[in-house]
Design a protein around this motif. Structure first.
Motif, short mmCIF file in Angstrom:
data_model
loop_
_atom_site.label_atom_id
_atom_site.label_comp_id
_atom_site.label_asym_id
_atom_site.label_seq_id
_atom_site.Cartn_x
_atom_site.Cartn_y
_atom_site.Cartn_z
N GLU A 166 58.04 118.11 20.08
CA GLU A 166 57.48 118.98 19.05
C GLU A 166 58.32 118.97 17.78
N PHE A 167 59.63 118.80 17.94
CA PHE A 167 60.56 118.89 16.82
C PHE A 167 60.95 117.54 16.25
N PHE A 168 60.88 116.49 17.08
CA PHE A 168 61.31 115.15 16.65
C PHE A 168 60.16 114.17 16.91
N THR A 169 59.39 113.91 15.88
CA THR A 169 58.20 113.06 16.02
C THR A 169 58.55 111.59 16.27
N GLY A 170 59.81 111.22 16.05
CA GLY A 170 60.24 109.85 16.32
C GLY A 170 60.42 109.56 17.80
N ILE A 171 60.40 110.58 18.63
CA ILE A 171 60.53 110.39 20.08
C ILE A 171 59.15 110.14 20.66
N GLU A 172 59.00 109.00 21.30
CA GLU A 172 57.74 108.66 21.97
C GLU A 172 57.81 108.92 23.47
#
Length: 198
Positions: A166-172
């Motif tokens: 939710e906070f880090f959109t770079g994490i897939e």
């Protein structure tokens, strides 16, 4: 706790292959892959430890030393978010209280910029990286965070919901390993599957 953590860390890829679905087991947990982070959860008696490791790219959008105002703001925002574990990890029924936290940003920010009370150990390595079909050696910066909790009884913790997506959109995806007094396991968390069930 240290003995259990050491045993857990020493698990080999044979265990991971059995614990994680076949497709997910092909991901080498030691590799630095953009979009992929790692999470380790160890629970024993009244102690719970969560270790989170991620390429800096996933959290701040770059891996070089932050120098520009824009880069420094991105690092400060990520650090502020990582220092709010109550928003990042939702725990059920264990009555756990955070007793210690370490956020290591030393590979992307000058030590002079860091607060004096944070751990400055680092994790950085070289490896073969595929970028549009080109293989080359690169330095890749990683961010490491450790959260330590005291729980009334960590064995009563049935699940943890991980809200890092939710906070880090770079994490897939987050390759996750866990161990407690009743067993161990592994799972790859994704935005639509964020819960570790023990």
């Amino acid at each position: 706790m240290k003995n259990t953590l050491l045993k857990f860390v020493s698990f080999n890829l044979v265990f991971l292959s059995a614990a994680i679905q076949a497709e997910e087991a092909r991901t080498n947990l030691d590799a630095h892959v953009h979009g992929v982070s790692e999470l380790m959860v160890v629970a024993e008696e009244n102690a719970l430890e969560i270790q989170f490791k991620s390429p800096a790219m996933n959290l701040v959008g770059f891996e070089h030393q932050a120098k520009s105002s824009k880069d420094l703001k991105a690092v400060d925002k990520a650090a502020s978010t990582l220092r709010q574990p109550e928003a990042l990890f939702l725990m059920s029924d264990a009555h756990c209280k955070l007793i210690n936290m370490s956020v290591d940003l030393s590979k992307i920010i000058d030590i002079d910029h860091q607060d004096n009370d944070h751990d400055r150990s680092s994790s950085n390595h070289k490896h073969e990286h595929n970028d549009n079909g080109k293989h080359h050696d690169e330095n890749h910066s990683e961010i490491m965070v450790t959260y330590k909790y005291h729980c009334q009884d960590s064995t009563s913790l049935p699940s943890i919901t991980v809200n890092l997506f939710e906070f880090f959109t770079g994490i897939e995806e987050i390759n996750t390993m866990w161990i407690n007094q009743t067993g161990q396991g592994g799972i790859t968390l994704r935005h639509n599957n964020r819960t570790i069930n023990f």
